[in-house]
Design an enzyme around this catalytic site. Structure first.
Site, mmCIF file in Angstrom:
data_model
loop_
_atom_site.group_PDB
_atom_site.id
_atom_site.type_symbol
_atom_site.label_atom_id
_atom_site.label_comp_id
_atom_site.label_asym_id
_atom_site.label_seq_id
_atom_site.Cartn_x
_atom_site.Cartn_y
_atom_site.Cartn_z
ATOM 1 N N ASP A 1 0.817 -1.207 0.000
ATOM 2 C CA ASP A 1 0.000 0.000 0.000
ATOM 3 C C ASP A 1 0.853 1.260 0.000
ATOM 4 O OD1 ASP A 1 -1.947 1.905 0.280
ATOM 5 O OD2 ASP A 1 -2.749 1.167 2.175
ATOM 6 N N ASP B 1 -2.141 5.421 -5.189
ATOM 7 C CA ASP B 1 -2.526 4.537 -4.085
ATOM 8 C C ASP B 1 -2.701 3.109 -4.577
ATOM 9 O OD1 ASP B 1 -3.474 3.357 -1.811
ATOM 10 O OD2 ASP B 1 -5.145 4.725 -1.499
#
Length: 348
Positions: free
Chosen positions: A25, A232
């Protein structure tokens, strides 16, 4: 390795090393995994890490530099002001409402053939929300001091890259590289500037417009602020400002000669009945600096139960996101010394 809509990273933590699969992430400031004993843990299909069985685990105190780091934007640090030697508790609340709470500690990490002897990470004992049983937690690849990347930044020269495999390839591994192996060059490589702004742990870049066919849609009615969208890898859909999204949806509706259907879950805005060889026109993301990144049908449409839905949604809380589906089959490199993100079309 992909699971559901997440890309999982294989890491080994502790002494002896314990294998953990956690979400890779770029939007997360720290690395954390679920830890025993759990106050409230979601079900996971791999063993929950027990720090008491690791000889290299050490709880961080409130007086530690990591706990007193004032540059943290996304983490809430909780300490007993009357006792600087008390343990350093942390909490994070994500945009979807999911939360994680635990204690910061030092642990040994093994990644590939390399060892990191002293990695600050979160031992999470209270985790609630939208977590999947395939993941033990999150590998924080963000730009913060306590992220995985932040803690090894000097070692890797501020460079890392990844290539996310197609969403349908559940058991195939994506590639992530750190250091010299992450340097990107050659034909087809385009780049855009990283913009340093709050939250500092996020990778902010500037999106000027998107194009579909001959229609060019500027960002937010041409109000283009530097660093207006976040890279992201931990979020699947791309999210755009409402006005921009609506114009894009209207443009897609005008070129697809089929009747839209409702998504039974109510999560997706534009869906069609699933048919073979369903295609939509190529979408191009125009990033600052002339970085035009092509998004094909597989980067924009996801299959649900009998339907195909647009995996681009309006932004939440004015946060625009360039999500993992749009990044799929792109070699994406980050150079934190030059403050640049690189893109290269690749069959990952």
């Amino acid at each position: 390795m992909r699971s559901d809509w997440d890309y999982l990273m294989e890491i080994y933590i502790g002494t002896p090393p314990v294998k953990q699969l956690a979400i890779a992430d770029t939007g997360n400031e720290i690395t954390w995994t679920q830890c025993q004993p759990c106050l409230n843990c979601y079900r996971q299909n791999q063993p929950i890490f027990n720090p008491m069985e690791s000889s290299s685990y050490k709880v961080l105190s409130c007086s530690s530099s990591e706990c007193q780091n004032k540059r943290q934007d996304l983490i809430s640090i909780n300490c007993d002001p009357r006792n600087s030697n008390s343990k350093c508790d942390y909490g994070i609340t994500y945009d979807d409402g999911s939360t994680t709470n635990g204690v910061l500690g030092y642990e040994m990490y093994k990644l590939g053939h390399g060892y990191i002897l002293k990695m600050a990470y979160g031992c999470a004992y209270d985790n609630r929300g939208n977590y999947h049983d395939t993941s033990a937690g999150i590998v924080g690849l963000g730009n913060g001091d306590l992220s995985f990347v932040g803690q090894i930044r000097k070692l890797i020269g501020g460079k890392f890259s990844y290539c996310l495999v197609h969403w349908s390839k559940l058991n195939e591994k994506s590639q992530i590289n750190f250091g010299a192996n992450a340097i990107m060059s050659g034909r087809g490589v385009v780049s855009t500037r990283l913009v340093r702004k709050s939250p500092r742990a996020w990778y902010h870049v500037t999106l000027e417009a998107v194009s579909i066919g001959n229609t060019r849609i500027p960002f937010n009615n041409n109000v283009i602020e530097a660093g207006n969208i976040v890279m992201d890898s931990g979020t699947m859909p791309t999210r755009l400002p409402m006005d921009m999204y609506q114009k894009l949806e209207n443009a897609i509706r005008s070129v697809i000669r089929a009747r839209p259907v409702q998504d039974p879950s109510g999560e997706m805005s534009l869906c069609y009945k699933k048919v073979d060889n369903f295609r939509i026109p190529t979408i191009i993301y125009h990033f600052a600096g002339g970085a035009d990144v092509v998004s094909e049908t597989d980067n924009t449409i996801i299959p649900l139960e009998g339907i195909l839905c647009l995996a681009i949604l309006p932004s939440i809380n004015n946060l625009a996101i360039y999500g993992s589906l749009s990044q799929m089959n792109q070699l994406i490199g980050y150079d934190l010394e030059k403050n640049k993100v690189y893109f290269k079309p690749t069959i990952c």
